[in-house]
Structure formats: structure tokens, C-alpha cells
Design an enzyme around this catalytic site. Sequence first.
Site, PDB file in Angstrom:
ATOM      1  N   SER A  33       0.850  -1.188   0.000  1.00 54.81           N
ATOM      2  CA  SER A  33       0.000   0.000   0.000  1.00 54.81           C
ATOM      3  C   SER A  33       0.880   1.229   0.000  1.00 54.81           C
ATOM      4  CB  SER A  33      -0.910   0.017   1.227  1.00 54.81           C
ATOM      5  OG  SER A  33      -1.710   1.187   1.257  1.00 54.81           O
ATOM      6  N   LYS A  87     -14.396  -7.094  -5.603  1.00 55.16           N
ATOM      7  CA  LYS A  87     -15.339  -6.666  -6.632  1.00 55.16           C
ATOM      8  C   LYS A  87     -15.264  -5.152  -6.847  1.00 55.16           C
ATOM      9  CE  LYS A  87     -18.261  -4.406  -3.927  1.00 55.16           C
ATOM     10  NZ  LYS A  87     -18.691  -3.012  -4.140  1.00 55.16           N
ATOM     11  N   ASP A 165     -20.747   0.690  -7.916  1.00 55.58           N
ATOM     12  CA  ASP A 165     -19.815  -0.005  -7.023  1.00 55.58           C
ATOM     13  C   ASP A 165     -20.578  -0.756  -5.935  1.00 55.58           C
ATOM     14  OD1 ASP A 165     -16.809  -0.192  -5.973  1.00 55.58           O
ATOM     15  OD2 ASP A 165     -18.096   0.274  -4.270  1.00 55.58           O
TER      16      ASP A 165
END
Length: 303
Positions: A33, A87, A165
Site C-alpha cells: 500500500s 469486486k 460499485d
Amino acid sequence: MQIALVGIGKIALDQHVPALRASPDWTLAATVSRHGTVDGVPSFTGIDDMLAAHPQVEAVSLCLPPVPRFAAAQAVLRAGRHLMLEKPPGATLSEVHILQRMARDAGVSIFATWHSRMALGVAAARVWLAGRSVQSGRITWREDVRKWHPGQDWIFEAGGMGVFDPGINGLSILTEILPTPVHLTGAELDVPANRQAPIAARMSLSQGIEVDLDFRQDGPQTWDIDLQTDGGTLTLRMGGNILEVDGRPVEGQDDIMQEYPALYARMAGLVRDGASDADLSPMVLVADAFTLGRRNVVEPFEF
């Protein structure tokens, strides 16, 4: 088995990390990250550095936003590691098709996850609907973008999907439980004047199913599916975690914390079996909405 987690943002810290800590199958061995870390876990800012430093990591779970995810996914597959995708699995369908081919050629597993399919009432809903005919239905998926995606401007950029989303979660349940597939017949997308992706959308699907998505919900959030069939009315509430038939409780409870542990258990099974799972039917409906939908410009949106 050892796994690395890429993209340490809100969803990773809220769901992925607790699920991995409780998993009997996985040990979180590294993170990648630009800003986030997990206490006690080696962290990197670049995926190539992590892959080189941890050859024992067998799988990588990607929690990055859709647009930058493709490059990271390719790096994982080129390194011969199993790949798990949050997802939606990519910014475009063609990207995911490429990843499927790469995984097959590398002999590794790829899992395009749909966490709402793991909700507690979904499996029972699919069983109940088998052999029944859906006559009409409605998906109502309304939530507050400021609560779930605070300050995340990427979600309203091209490729961020906007209200789709969260809305794709409802579509992922629908495509999992219906006895016969649906297709899009019409759509309207409400796009803020200062954004690229919709803040609300309405979709019309075959089998008489209407979809209402909105990112501007105040107060209680709504994640419901109602289907009228020749054998009664099926209702899934709380994102698929509570199943009712003709108003009577049948299965589940209000507990979304079971979804991600189930995903990681599924990923472990795929790796053990040398299998993959990359169903794109929910994303196809979203892509069709962007293709066929009418675009309405609405008032600007700011976080």
C-alpha cells in the site's frame, strides 16, 4: 498458506484483515500500500518488491480500486501466484478476460469475488427459486457514499463505477439466485455535473425486474431484493443476509461479517482443487447499463 493483501484502505481494514486473522487456511504474510499498513505484518509500497521478497507467498488478494488493479493483477500472475480480486474484478471486461487467460496459462487459480453472494440468505434463496418462475421484481440498493467511501473521489472518476460499485452487489445476488439469466432492457444514469460516474441509476431487466440504485441515502441504508414468483414472494433484506418468503423469516440474520471469511474459505478451496471462479455476469449488466443507459446530468456532488 501464505497470502499478501494489496491496497490497505477501508474495505481491507474493515473486512479482509479480520477475515484473514480468523482464517484456518491463510496467514497474512505481507501487505502492499502507498499509505496503509497492518500491525505486525511486513509492508511494501510496490507489488514487485513484495513478490521478490516473499517467494513463499502463494496467493495475493487485491483490494485496489478497479482502474490501477489490472497492472497489479498481471504482476501477480506473471510471478505464478494465485489471484483473488475484490469486486468489481476490473475496470473493464476485457481486462478480466486477459487475466483469466493468464491464470490458465500459468496454472494458477483466479477468483473474482462477489462478497454479497456469501450473505447468509443467498444460498437458501437460490434453492427456493429453483423450478419457480419469476414474474416481476425489484432491487432497491440505496446507501450513503459519504459513509462508505469518505473522500474517495476515485469512485466518481471514469472506471470508478459510481453508484454501481455498491449496486453491483445486488446484481451479483440476483445473477446467483435466478433460475434463468436476465438481460438489460433499459437504464437511466444520473451523473453529477462535476463527475464522470453516476450517483444514481435505474435499470430495467428482463423478467419484469426493476433496479433502483442511489448513493445519496440518508438515515437507514437499504439493500433489498423482492421477487414475485408463481410460488410466492421472495424477499432478501440487509444485503442478502435475511431471507423471507411471503413475509415470513426463513433463513439468515443481520450479520455482514460472515461474507469475507466465506470468500477466503472459497479461495482456499479453489487453490487446493486447482480451480478458478471468475463469473462476470454482474459486471456484464453494469457494462450494458453504461452502453444502453440514458445519461442525465444532475447537480454537482462534493464530499
